[in-house]
Enzyme design. Structure first.
Site, PDB file in Angstrom:
ATOM      1  N   GLU A 166      40.207  73.795   9.732  1.00  0.00           N
ATOM      2  CA  GLU A 166      41.454  73.817   8.963  1.00  0.00           C
ATOM      3  C   GLU A 166      41.443  74.887   7.870  1.00  0.00           C
ATOM      4  O   GLU A 166      42.233  74.830   6.926  1.00  0.00           O
ATOM      5  CB  GLU A 166      41.718  72.434   8.366  1.00  0.00           C
ATOM      6  CG  GLU A 166      42.033  71.398   9.426  1.00  0.00           C
ATOM      7  CD  GLU A 166      42.214  70.022   8.831  1.00  0.00           C
ATOM      8  OE1 GLU A 166      43.351  69.669   8.508  1.00  0.00           O
ATOM      9  OE2 GLU A 166      41.217  69.297   8.685  1.00  0.00           O
ATOM     10  N   SER A 168      44.533  67.840  10.939  1.00  0.00           N
ATOM     11  CA  SER A 168      45.502  68.817  11.454  1.00  0.00           C
ATOM     12  C   SER A 168      45.659  68.763  12.971  1.00  0.00           C
ATOM     13  O   SER A 168      46.031  69.746  13.598  1.00  0.00           O
ATOM     14  CB  SER A 168      45.131  70.255  11.044  1.00  0.00           C
ATOM     15  OG  SER A 168      45.335  70.423   9.677  1.00  0.00           O
ATOM     16  N   TYR A 177      51.936  73.652  12.226  1.00  0.00           N
ATOM     17  CA  TYR A 177      51.806  74.912  11.489  1.00  0.00           C
ATOM     18  C   TYR A 177      52.322  76.160  12.180  1.00  0.00           C
ATOM     19  O   TYR A 177      52.487  77.190  11.543  1.00  0.00           O
ATOM     20  CB  TYR A 177      50.331  75.157  11.127  1.00  0.00           C
ATOM     21  CG  TYR A 177      49.698  73.984  10.462  1.00  0.00           C
ATOM     22  CD1 TYR A 177      50.084  73.614   9.175  1.00  0.00           C
ATOM     23  CD2 TYR A 177      48.728  73.235  11.114  1.00  0.00           C
ATOM     24  CE1 TYR A 177      49.510  72.523   8.565  1.00  0.00           C
ATOM     25  CE2 TYR A 177      48.143  72.145  10.503  1.00  0.00           C
ATOM     26  CZ  TYR A 177      48.538  71.787   9.227  1.00  0.00           C
ATOM     27  OH  TYR A 177      47.976  70.717   8.624  1.00  0.00           O
ATOM     28  N   ARG A 201      47.631  60.782   1.153  1.00  0.00           N
ATOM     29  CA  ARG A 201      48.876  60.568   1.909  1.00  0.00           C
ATOM     30  C   ARG A 201      48.541  59.633   3.051  1.00  0.00           C
ATOM     31  O   ARG A 201      47.626  59.896   3.828  1.00  0.00           O
ATOM     32  CB  ARG A 201      49.420  61.889   2.446  1.00  0.00           C
ATOM     33  CG  ARG A 201      50.893  61.800   2.895  1.00  0.00           C
ATOM     34  CD  ARG A 201      51.314  62.982   3.740  1.00  0.00           C
ATOM     35  NE  ARG A 201      50.685  62.902   5.042  1.00  0.00           N
ATOM     36  CZ  ARG A 201      50.014  63.905   5.625  1.00  0.00           C
ATOM     37  NH1 ARG A 201      49.895  65.064   5.029  1.00  0.00           N
ATOM     38  NH2 ARG A 201      49.462  63.730   6.808  1.00  0.00           N
ATOM     39  N   ASP A 221      49.532  57.659   6.472  1.00  0.00           N
ATOM     40  CA  ASP A 221      50.417  57.860   7.621  1.00  0.00           C
ATOM     41  C   ASP A 221      50.500  56.600   8.482  1.00  0.00           C
ATOM     42  O   ASP A 221      49.480  55.964   8.758  1.00  0.00           O
ATOM     43  CB  ASP A 221      49.908  59.039   8.469  1.00  0.00           C
ATOM     44  CG  ASP A 221      49.896  60.352   7.697  1.00  0.00           C
ATOM     45  OD1 ASP A 221      50.463  60.400   6.586  1.00  0.00           O
ATOM     46  OD2 ASP A 221      49.309  61.331   8.197  1.00  0.00           O
ATOM     47  N   GLU A 235      46.315  56.670   9.444  1.00  0.00           N
ATOM     48  CA  GLU A 235      45.198  57.272   8.717  1.00  0.00           C
ATOM     49  C   GLU A 235      45.601  57.596   7.289  1.00  0.00           C
ATOM     50  O   GLU A 235      46.774  57.561   6.933  1.00  0.00           O
ATOM     51  CB  GLU A 235      44.758  58.564   9.403  1.00  0.00           C
ATOM     52  CG  GLU A 235      45.887  59.601   9.476  1.00  0.00           C
ATOM     53  CD  GLU A 235      45.401  61.038   9.615  1.00  0.00           C
ATOM     54  OE1 GLU A 235      44.188  61.298   9.466  1.00  0.00           O
ATOM     55  OE2 GLU A 235      46.256  61.916   9.838  1.00  0.00           O
ATOM     56  N   ASN A 237      44.980  60.829   4.372  1.00  0.00           N
ATOM     57  CA  ASN A 237      44.510  62.195   4.151  1.00  0.00           C
ATOM     58  C   ASN A 237      44.238  62.313   2.668  1.00  0.00           C
ATOM     59  O   ASN A 237      45.154  62.183   1.866  1.00  0.00           O
ATOM     60  CB  ASN A 237      45.585  63.190   4.590  1.00  0.00           C
ATOM     61  CG  ASN A 237      45.804  63.112   6.084  1.00  0.00           C
ATOM     62  OD1 ASN A 237      45.025  63.636   6.863  1.00  0.00           O
ATOM     63  ND2 ASN A 237      46.852  62.403   6.496  1.00  0.00           N
ATOM     64  N   GLY A 255      47.961  68.279   2.946  1.00  0.00           N
ATOM     65  CA  GLY A 255      48.487  69.639   2.918  1.00  0.00           C
ATOM     66  C   GLY A 255      49.398  69.866   1.724  1.00  0.00           C
ATOM     67  O   GLY A 255      50.094  68.957   1.259  1.00  0.00           O
TER      68      GLY A 255
HETATM   69  N1  LIG Z   1      47.567  56.076  18.536  1.00  0.00           N
HETATM   70  C1  LIG Z   1      48.559  56.973  18.530  1.00  0.00           C
HETATM   71  N2  LIG Z   1      49.741  56.698  19.150  1.00  0.00           N
HETATM   72  C2  LIG Z   1      50.756  57.602  19.172  1.00  0.00           C
HETATM   73  N3  LIG Z   1      50.678  58.827  18.607  1.00  0.00           N
HETATM   74  C3  LIG Z   1      49.533  59.168  17.982  1.00  0.00           C
HETATM   75  C4  LIG Z   1      48.427  58.259  17.899  1.00  0.00           C
HETATM   76  N4  LIG Z   1      47.440  58.858  17.229  1.00  0.00           N
HETATM   77  C5  LIG Z   1      47.896  60.077  16.893  1.00  0.00           C
HETATM   78  N5  LIG Z   1      49.148  60.285  17.334  1.00  0.00           N
HETATM   79  C6  LIG Z   1      49.906  61.551  17.192  1.00  0.00           C
HETATM   80  O1  LIG Z   1      48.978  62.614  16.955  1.00  0.00           O
HETATM   81  C7  LIG Z   1      49.133  63.170  15.640  1.00  0.00           C
HETATM   82  C8  LIG Z   1      47.783  63.509  15.039  1.00  0.00           C
HETATM   83  O2  LIG Z   1      46.960  62.361  14.938  1.00  0.00           O
HETATM   84  P1  LIG Z   1      46.250  61.937  13.575  1.00  0.00           P
HETATM   85  O3  LIG Z   1      45.490  60.696  13.807  1.00  0.00           O
HETATM   86  O4  LIG Z   1      47.255  61.902  12.491  1.00  0.00           O
HETATM   87  O5  LIG Z   1      45.211  63.109  13.369  1.00  0.00           O
HETATM   88  P2  LIG Z   1      44.982  64.180  12.204  1.00  0.00           P
HETATM   89  O6  LIG Z   1      43.972  63.578  11.285  1.00  0.00           O
HETATM   90  O7  LIG Z   1      44.439  65.375  12.904  1.00  0.00           O
HETATM   91  O8  LIG Z   1      46.292  64.422  11.531  1.00  0.00           O
HETATM   92  C9  LIG Z   1      49.927  62.125  14.898  1.00  0.00           C
HETATM   93  O9  LIG Z   1      50.660  62.713  13.858  1.00  0.00           O
HETATM   94  C10 LIG Z   1      50.810  61.540  15.999  1.00  0.00           C
HETATM   95  O10 LIG Z   1      51.900  62.408  16.306  1.00  0.00           O
HETATM   96 MG   LIG Z   2      47.580  63.017  10.785  1.00  0.00          MG
END
Ligand SMILES: Nc1ncnc2c1ncn2[C@@H]1O[C@H](COP(=O)(O)OP(=O)(O)O)[C@@H](O)[C@H]1O
Ligand SMILES: [Mg+2]
Length: 323
Positions: free
Chosen positions: A18, A149, A218, A258, A260, A273, A275, A279
């Site tokens: 990142e 990311s 991005y 943040r 999510d 999760e 963060n 960002g």
């Molecule tokens: N279990 C899930 N079900 C549906 N969509 C998911 C799931 N996990 C991740 N995503 C999708 O993938 C994106 C990135 O996953 P995330 O866990 O937020 O990883 P990162 O830490 O890289 O941001 C999320 O913003 C969402 O769009």
């Molecule tokens: Mg995420």
């Protein structure tokens, strides 16, 4: 007499996938910092992790604007703590558990925070696709445990995609998580504070394609649209805000984070999760949500710096000898 300006060290770049995102975040932070109050000293960390440690030591407060491993995962926070410097964002523990999607989820479970089904796998561990399908259904999300990311993340619908996705994810970490797909709105909430954190208005991400990928975040300007406030009811808003604070406190976070979420059609809220160094690009949700909550970015940065100093002073008072 004018008050002496605080020296703020901005760490950016870093040994992380990142790296580029961090550069954009740092630029925005530097631009928004109030120059009447602060003297700003940017320090770039290169992709091998090299940087000038001596220039850091003279700072009053450090703002690590580093996303991902070596910056957001507690390692840099440990170094700054040993150097006896106040720094923005969660400390060692909050950063470490907030970065690790496996440990984070296990702490959520223990605290009764709602999460989706998942399986953790270590590199070399064998599990059949059939078994994954049986436990989690299809599609599944495969993610490196420590990353951000959307780097190394795949959405998998069949066995050949599964094999490729495993390889991809294990490029970034020796531990991965496999998650069931959660259908729902993607909702985000910013948290700010130390002992008494507050939650912002909610934002919503509407990815145009399959999911909110690195590209959608991005590269592709039309990859996703951001809605502030999120299109959810008052009741859901309150529920998400309360959960965001619970997540923040469960993971021992301080300063900022943040959180999510996924909000399902039936109103069920699932935490995805946190963060801990979100960002700060011009389209990033963390500062935008505070702006929408009445705190412009320069004031937000003032508060984050105050929180860093407040924690430093609190920890300084703790006894380090027996008496
Ligand atoms: N279990 C899930 N079900 C549906 N969509 C998911 C799931 N996990 C991740 N995503 C999708 O993938 C994106 C990135 O996953 P995330 O866990 O937020 O990883 P990162 O830490 O890289 O941001 C999320 O913003 C969402 O769009
Ligand atoms: Mg995420």
């Amino acid at each position: 007499m004018a008050k002496k300006k605080l020296k703020i060290g901005i760490l950016f770049g870093g040994k992380s996938a990142e790296h580029e995102v961090s550069i954009v975040s740092a630029k925005n932070i530097i631009k928004a910092l109030d120059k009447q109050k602060y003297q700003v000293f940017p320090t770039k960390i290169d992709k091998n992790g090299k940087f000038n440690l001596n220039s850091i030591k003279k700072m009053d407060v450090i703002f690590p604007v580093l996303h991902g491993p070596y910056g957001e995962d507690g390692s840099m926070q440990g170094l700054l703590k040993i150097l006896n410097l106040p720094f923005v964002g969660p400390s060692v523990l909050g950063s470490a558990v907030g970065m690790d999607k496996d440990v984070m989820k296990r702490l959520f479970k223990e605290a009764g925070i709602p999460i989706g089904k998942f399986i953790t796998l270590y590199n070399g561990e064998k599990i059949s696709f059939e078994k994954i399908k049986k436990i989690l259904g299809l599609p599944v999300f495969i993610k490196p445990a420590n990353m951000g990311s959307s780097v190394g993340i795949s959405k998998v619908k069949n066995e050949s995609e599964w094999k490729k996705a495993l390889k991809d994810a294990f490029l970034y970490d020796s531990k991965i998580v496999v998650e069931e797909n959660t259908n729902g709105q993607e909702i985000e909430c910013s948290v700010l504070g130390n002992e008494k954190p507050m939650a912002s208005v909610l934002g919503e991400i509407v990815p145009k394609n399959d999911f909110y990928s690195y590209k959608a975040k991005y590269i592709d300007e039309d990859g996703a649209s951001l809605l502030i406030p999120a299109k959810v009811s008052k009741v859901i808003t309150k529920k998400v805000q309360n959960l965001a604070i619970k997540v923040f406190q469960t993971l021992n976070c301080e300063g900022m984070g943040r959180v999510d979420f996924f909000v399902k059609k039936n109103g069920e809220v699932i935490v995805n999760e946190i963060n801990t160094i979100p960002g700060f690009t011009s389209i990033s949700m963390y500062p935008k949500l505070w702006e929408a909550s009445g705190i412009p970015t320069s004031k937000l940065l003032d508060r984050l710096i105050d929180l860093a100093i407040e924690r430093y002073n609190r920890e300084k008072k703790l006894k380090t000898v027996v008496k």
